[in-house]
Scaffold this motif. Structure first.
Motif, PDB file in Angstrom:
ATOM      1  N   PRO A   1       0.842  -1.201   0.000  1.00 61.56           N
ATOM      2  CA  PRO A   1       0.000   0.000   0.000  1.00 61.56           C
ATOM      3  C   PRO A   1       0.873   1.245   0.000  1.00 61.56           C
ATOM      4  O   PRO A   1       2.093   1.166   0.170  1.00 61.56           O
ATOM      5  CB  PRO A   1      -0.782  -0.116   1.302  1.00 61.56           C
ATOM      6  N   THR A   2       0.244   2.407  -0.157  1.00 56.39           N
ATOM      7  CA  THR A   2       1.029   3.639  -0.162  1.00 56.39           C
ATOM      8  C   THR A   2       1.762   3.784   1.167  1.00 56.39           C
ATOM      9  O   THR A   2       1.333   3.281   2.199  1.00 56.39           O
ATOM     10  CB  THR A   2       0.129   4.869  -0.393  1.00 56.39           C
ATOM     11  N   ILE A   3       2.884   4.461   1.087  1.00 52.53           N
ATOM     12  CA  ILE A   3       3.738   4.618   2.268  1.00 52.53           C
ATOM     13  C   ILE A   3       4.253   6.049   2.307  1.00 52.53           C
ATOM     14  O   ILE A   3       4.502   6.650   1.263  1.00 52.53           O
ATOM     15  CB  ILE A   3       4.899   3.595   2.220  1.00 52.53           C
ATOM     16  N   THR A   4       4.377   6.601   3.494  1.00 51.46           N
ATOM     17  CA  THR A   4       4.928   7.945   3.626  1.00 51.46           C
ATOM     18  C   THR A   4       6.453   7.863   3.658  1.00 51.46           C
ATOM     19  O   THR A   4       7.039   6.793   3.891  1.00 51.46           O
ATOM     20  CB  THR A   4       4.448   8.634   4.918  1.00 51.46           C
ATOM     21  N   THR A   5       7.070   9.001   3.453  1.00 54.76           N
ATOM     22  CA  THR A   5       8.536   9.049   3.518  1.00 54.76           C
ATOM     23  C   THR A   5       9.027   8.602   4.885  1.00 54.76           C
ATOM     24  O   THR A   5       9.988   7.831   4.986  1.00 54.76           O
ATOM     25  CB  THR A   5       9.034  10.471   3.209  1.00 54.76           C
ATOM     26  N   GLU A   6       8.371   9.066   5.941  1.00 54.14           N
ATOM     27  CA  GLU A   6       8.807   8.704   7.294  1.00 54.14           C
ATOM     28  C   GLU A   6       8.611   7.216   7.587  1.00 54.14           C
ATOM     29  O   GLU A   6       9.438   6.599   8.251  1.00 54.14           O
ATOM     30  CB  GLU A   6       8.103   9.558   8.348  1.00 54.14           C
ATOM     31  N   GLU A   7       7.513   6.644   7.091  1.00 53.24           N
ATOM     32  CA  GLU A   7       7.297   5.198   7.276  1.00 53.24           C
ATOM     33  C   GLU A   7       8.381   4.400   6.555  1.00 53.24           C
ATOM     34  O   GLU A   7       8.932   3.442   7.113  1.00 53.24           O
ATOM     35  CB  GLU A   7       5.927   4.793   6.752  1.00 53.24           C
ATOM     36  N   ALA A   8       8.686   4.811   5.332  1.00 53.20           N
ATOM     37  CA  ALA A   8       9.730   4.116   4.572  1.00 53.20           C
ATOM     38  C   ALA A   8      11.087   4.283   5.243  1.00 53.20           C
ATOM     39  O   ALA A   8      11.844   3.316   5.381  1.00 53.20           O
ATOM     40  CB  ALA A   8       9.777   4.646   3.137  1.00 53.20           C
ATOM     41  N   TYR A   9      11.384   5.507   5.684  1.00 60.34           N
ATOM     42  CA  TYR A   9      12.666   5.756   6.342  1.00 60.34           C
ATOM     43  C   TYR A   9      12.813   4.925   7.617  1.00 60.34           C
ATOM     44  O   TYR A   9      13.869   4.339   7.871  1.00 60.34           O
ATOM     45  CB  TYR A   9      12.840   7.246   6.664  1.00 60.34           C
ATOM     46  N   SER A  10      11.758   4.858   8.387  1.00 61.04           N
ATOM     47  CA  SER A  10      11.796   4.073   9.615  1.00 61.04           C
ATOM     48  C   SER A  10      12.114   2.612   9.321  1.00 61.04           C
ATOM     49  O   SER A  10      12.975   2.006   9.956  1.00 61.04           O
ATOM     50  CB  SER A  10      10.466   4.195  10.355  1.00 61.04           C
ATOM     51  N   SER A  11      11.422   2.064   8.348  1.00 60.58           N
ATOM     52  CA  SER A  11      11.649   0.665   7.978  1.00 60.58           C
ATOM     53  C   SER A  11      13.069   0.444   7.463  1.00 60.58           C
ATOM     54  O   SER A  11      13.744  -0.514   7.849  1.00 60.58           O
ATOM     55  CB  SER A  11      10.629   0.260   6.915  1.00 60.58           C
ATOM     56  N   LEU A  12      13.523   1.337   6.600  1.00 65.44           N
ATOM     57  CA  LEU A  12      14.872   1.204   6.042  1.00 65.44           C
ATOM     58  C   LEU A  12      15.948   1.362   7.116  1.00 65.44           C
ATOM     59  O   LEU A  12      16.933   0.608   7.130  1.00 65.44           O
ATOM     60  CB  LEU A  12      15.094   2.248   4.948  1.00 65.44           C
ATOM     61  N   SER A  13      15.787   2.327   8.008  1.00 63.43           N
ATOM     62  CA  SER A  13      16.821   2.550   9.025  1.00 63.43           C
ATOM     63  C   SER A  13      16.874   1.410  10.030  1.00 63.43           C
ATOM     64  O   SER A  13      17.964   1.013  10.467  1.00 63.43           O
ATOM     65  CB  SER A  13      16.620   3.901   9.721  1.00 63.43           C
ATOM     66  N   ILE A  14      15.731   0.862  10.387  1.00 61.09           N
ATOM     67  CA  ILE A  14      15.725  -0.295  11.287  1.00 61.09           C
ATOM     68  C   ILE A  14      16.388  -1.487  10.604  1.00 61.09           C
ATOM     69  O   ILE A  14      17.219  -2.182  11.210  1.00 61.09           O
ATOM     70  CB  ILE A  14      14.288  -0.629  11.729  1.00 61.09           C
ATOM     71  N   GLY A  15      16.033  -1.713   9.352  1.00 63.04           N
ATOM     72  CA  GLY A  15      16.644  -2.820   8.611  1.00 63.04           C
ATOM     73  C   GLY A  15      18.152  -2.664   8.476  1.00 63.04           C
ATOM     74  O   GLY A  15      18.903  -3.626   8.631  1.00 63.04           O
ATOM     75  N   ALA A  16      18.597  -1.439   8.201  1.00 63.12           N
ATOM     76  CA  ALA A  16      20.034  -1.183   8.082  1.00 63.12           C
ATOM     77  C   ALA A  16      20.745  -1.413   9.407  1.00 63.12           C
ATOM     78  O   ALA A  16      21.832  -1.999   9.450  1.00 63.12           O
ATOM     79  CB  ALA A  16      20.272   0.237   7.582  1.00 63.12           C
ATOM     80  N   ALA A  17      20.144  -0.973  10.497  1.00 62.87           N
ATOM     81  CA  ALA A  17      20.757  -1.166  11.814  1.00 62.87           C
ATOM     82  C   ALA A  17      20.851  -2.644  12.172  1.00 62.87           C
ATOM     83  O   ALA A  17      21.858  -3.096  12.729  1.00 62.87           O
ATOM     84  CB  ALA A  17      19.965  -0.410  12.880  1.00 62.87           C
ATOM     85  N   LEU A  18      19.817  -3.397  11.823  1.00 64.44           N
ATOM     86  CA  LEU A  18      19.844  -4.840  12.094  1.00 64.44           C
ATOM     87  C   LEU A  18      20.878  -5.554  11.234  1.00 64.44           C
ATOM     88  O   LEU A  18      21.549  -6.483  11.690  1.00 64.44           O
ATOM     89  CB  LEU A  18      18.458  -5.440  11.869  1.00 64.44           C
TER      90      LEU A  18
END
Length: 64
Positions: A5-22
């Protein structure tokens, strides 16, 4: 490319940053911050596009 579904910039950033940290640890994730924000902005734009099926068919079931 579709992103549903559509995603906001902040939602995408949150997901990407968590994934990168993991995947690479907090220090390396922080070093990628500008890149992750750019990717997140692009993801938000893509998710907002209404791409007709005739232009780019879905490969699989559209659950959006």
């Amino acid at each position: 490319m579709r992103l549903k579904p559509t995603i906001t910039t902040e939602e995408a950033y949150s997901s990407l940053s968590i994934g990168a940290a993991l995947a690479w640890g907090a220090t390396d994730a922080a070093a990628m911050d500008d890149t992750l924000r750019g990717i997140a902005a692009s993801m938000a734009v893509l998710s907002a596009l209404d791409i007709p099926d005739a232009v780019e068919p879905l490969f699989g079931e559209d659950i959006g």
